[in-house]
Enzyme design. Structure first.
Site, PDB file in Angstrom:
ATOM      1  CE1 TYR A  53      48.379 -37.367  50.048  1.00  0.00           C
ATOM      2  CE2 TYR A  53      48.241 -39.534  51.052  1.00  0.00           C
ATOM      3  CZ  TYR A  53      47.694 -38.297  50.796  1.00  0.00           C
ATOM      4  OH  TYR A  53      46.458 -37.986  51.309  1.00  0.00           O
ATOM      5  CG  HIS A 128      43.399 -36.713  46.462  1.00  0.00           C
ATOM      6  ND1 HIS A 128      44.722 -37.086  46.423  1.00  0.00           N
ATOM      7  CD2 HIS A 128      43.219 -36.129  47.670  1.00  0.00           C
ATOM      8  CE1 HIS A 128      45.314 -36.742  47.572  1.00  0.00           C
ATOM      9  NE2 HIS A 128      44.419 -36.156  48.322  1.00  0.00           N
ATOM     10  CB  SER A 208      44.695 -33.159  59.039  1.00  0.00           C
ATOM     11  OG  SER A 208      45.775 -33.118  58.147  1.00  0.00           O
ATOM     12  N   PRO A 209      43.316 -35.626  61.509  1.00  0.00           N
ATOM     13  CG  PRO A 209      43.291 -37.810  62.355  1.00  0.00           C
ATOM     14  CD  PRO A 209      43.665 -37.016  61.137  1.00  0.00           C
ATOM     15  CG  LEU A 210      46.010 -36.660  65.764  1.00  0.00           C
ATOM     16  CD1 LEU A 210      47.260 -37.461  66.077  1.00  0.00           C
ATOM     17  CD2 LEU A 210      45.029 -36.711  66.945  1.00  0.00           C
ATOM     18  N   GLY A 211      45.155 -32.338  63.643  1.00  0.00           N
ATOM     19  CA  GLY A 211      45.452 -30.944  63.347  1.00  0.00           C
ATOM     20  C   GLY A 211      46.552 -30.713  62.349  1.00  0.00           C
ATOM     21  CB  SER A 214      53.335 -28.108  61.211  1.00  0.00           C
ATOM     22  OG  SER A 214      52.080 -27.517  60.907  1.00  0.00           O
TER      23      SER A 214
END
Length: 287
Positions: A53, A128, A208-211, A214
């Site tokens: 990251y 990873h 990315s549980p909320l998509g 972006s």
């Protein structure tokens, strides 16, 4: 915050994903530190990071360093905070992502993460992403050896298939504690892996549980049922999404990424949002 288990460790039911604070579009250091402090203030005790990251080739581990700085400057007790990091994914600095799952690289990566986090042993270390050039057993076998040597306290895998979860559990001698896969209303293909984790008693950490960075803001627009349930409770559709995930299994610990204090504060409150059976069914069918 309500607690869940990752191996022998108790963590808050909602974690924090650190990636947005270190890649493209990242905020300044001050806002990132305030975001991490807001998470800790809200009861978050799982922070997920990775040495990959970062943006530029000369700043490997940018997010790990940032998290270590934020923990050191927070006014509370951080002894109960689990920092989970990952190795085996790389960013050459040209915007691309590559993989290296070789035992040599993973050992070097762990040493780097130990120094940046300022710890004697990593609380949770995760492979990873599988490297097609390296046998999966060799990569996971390195995690087994690092466990035995005390360099890492717990081991997990990320971006794994059902077969890889079973293989890792065997190689690690039953010590696999977590699987981190992409999972959201827009990405349900990891459902079999979630179900296997539930069966085996392994924590499932949706990334990315909320998509995704972006598209998180569009969640209620893209999935009308989540918006309707959110309106009924007077909360955000993002909070409803995380509550839906928590309701799917006691093994789920979502790690929504955040780069603003208000975002993680809202996400953290999902742990206290109780959905009715009827609401859960509607959401599960709509996603």
């Amino acid at each position: 915050m309500k607690q869940r288990s990752i191996g022998t460790t108790q963590v808050g039911a909602i974690g924090l994903g650190g990636m947005p604070m270190s890649i493209e579009g990242r905020p300044d250091t001050d806002r990132s530190v305030r975001t991490i402090h807001a998470a800790l203030d809200a009861g978050v005790t799982l922070i997920d990071t990775a040495d990959a990251y970062h943006l530029h080739a000369d700043e490997v581990g940018h997010n790990e360093t940032l998290i270590a700085q934020a923990l050191a400057s927070w006014g509370g007790d951080t002894s109960g905070v689990l920092v989970a990091t990952k190795g085996g994914h790389l960013r050459p600095g040209d915007g691309t992502w590559t993989v290296d799952g070789s035992p040599t690289h993973l050992r070097e990566a762990v040493e780097g993460s130990l120094k940046r986090l300022g710890v004697d042993a990593i609380g949770l270390y995760q492979f990873h992403r599988p490297d097609p050039k390296v046998p999966y057993a060799d990569s996971v076998g390195t995690l087994r050896d690092l466990l035995d040597e005390g360099k890492i306290r717990q081991a997990g895998i990320s971006n794994a298939t059902v077969d890889q979860i079973r293989q890792a559990q065997e190689i690690l001698g039953g010590r696999l504690v977590s699987v981190q896969n992409q999972f959201s209303p827009a990405f349900r293909s990891s459902e079999p892996e979630l179900e296997l984790c539930d069966e085996l008693g392994i924590a499932f950490l949706p990334w990315s549980p909320l998509g995704g960075i972006s598209r998180a803001a569009e969640l209620g627009t893209r999935f009308a049922e989540f918006d309707r349930v959110a309106e009924a409770h007077g909360v955000s559709p993002q909070r409803v999404t995380l509550a839906w995930m928590l309701a799917k299994s006691e093994r789920v610990v979502p790690i929504p990424g955040a780069s603003r204090p208000e975002s993680i504060r809202d996400s953290a409150q999902a742990a206290e949002l109780t959905l009715t059976d009827e609401e859960f069914t509607r959401l599960d069918r709509a996603a």
